[in-house]
Design a protein around this motif. Structure first.
Motif: not given
Ligand code: DC
Length: 210
Positions: A129-132, A175-178, A183-186, A202-203
């Motif tokens: 799950f890629v965020t910024a 809906p968009l959600k993890a 695994l979270l990636l900011d 991470l992988i």
């Protein structure tokens, strides 16, 4: 191996998915393009994306060849129209079938979008799950799109991203959600190379733990 990558608009997930596909030698589907193609087909037929019949017809007739003209699907305005058609459960049902067909390849695949880890491929081997921050994403998108669209400002891009975030995270269906096991990636502070390295780490960590 199936890799599911989700995240909001301009989080860097698309570039990351492309890099990971090359690295792991997997084919890749940018699922946002499917919703963009549906929206584009409605508009090309002089329809209205708010019209359920028009968008459902376009989703029913979705064909992979429509993804070929990617630059056209990325034109300003199509993202917003895609976000509107994507909130329709009947549209999502058609698009789901397309995505599942793609993911069924025994060689594995990478799919990126909003609901890959939660709905399309809930059994994916890897979920990212890629965020910024919205500001960092708007800055990136503005730099990409400024040469394309007359009249675009940073503020208009930020407003568009916030509006789409709200619609994509609050819609009743998928809906968009993890995913719980994502695994979270900011990527707010990361350039593409650093984001790619972080994702590979991470992988690798995940696969070593299995
Ligand atoms: O990733 P993108 O900006 O190309 O996506 C366009 C729109 O499509 C996005 O606002 C929401 C929708 N979408 C979705 O609902 N589910 C996906 N798996 C991918 C995209």
């Amino acid at each position: 191996m199936i890799i599911a990558i989700d995240g909001p608009a301009a989080s860097g997930k698309g570039t990351l998915a492309r890099r990971l596909a090359a690295h792991y030698d997997l084919k890749r589907l940018d699922t946002g393009l499917l919703y963009r193609a549906v929206a584009r087909a409605v508009l090309d037929a002089d329809g209205d994306v708010e019209d359920p019949d028009a968008r459902r017809l376009a989703a029913r007739d979705l064909d992979g060849a429509q993804l070929d003209n990617e630059a056209d699907l990325r034109m300003p305005g199509i993202g917003e129209a895609a976000s509107i058609v994507a909130a329709d459960p009947a549209v999502r049902q058609h698009v789901l079938a397309f995505q599942r067909g793609f993911a069924a390849d025994p060689q594995g695949a990478i799919l990126d979008g909003r609901d890959i880890g939660t709905v399309v491929c809930p059994d994916a081997d890897v979920k990212l799950f890629v965020t910024a921050t919205a500001e960092a994403r708007a800055e990136r998108r503005f730099r990409e799109m400024a040469p394309l669209g007359a009249g675009l400002t940073y503020q208009s891009v930020l407003d568009d991203i916030r509006r789409r975030d709200t619609r994509d995270t609050s819609r009743a269906i998928a809906p968009l959600k993890a995913a719980d096991d994502a695994l979270l990636l900011d990527t707010t502070e990361l350039d593409i190379e650093a984001a790619f390295r972080a994702a590979v780490d991470l992988i690798s960590g995940l696969r070593a733990a299995i």
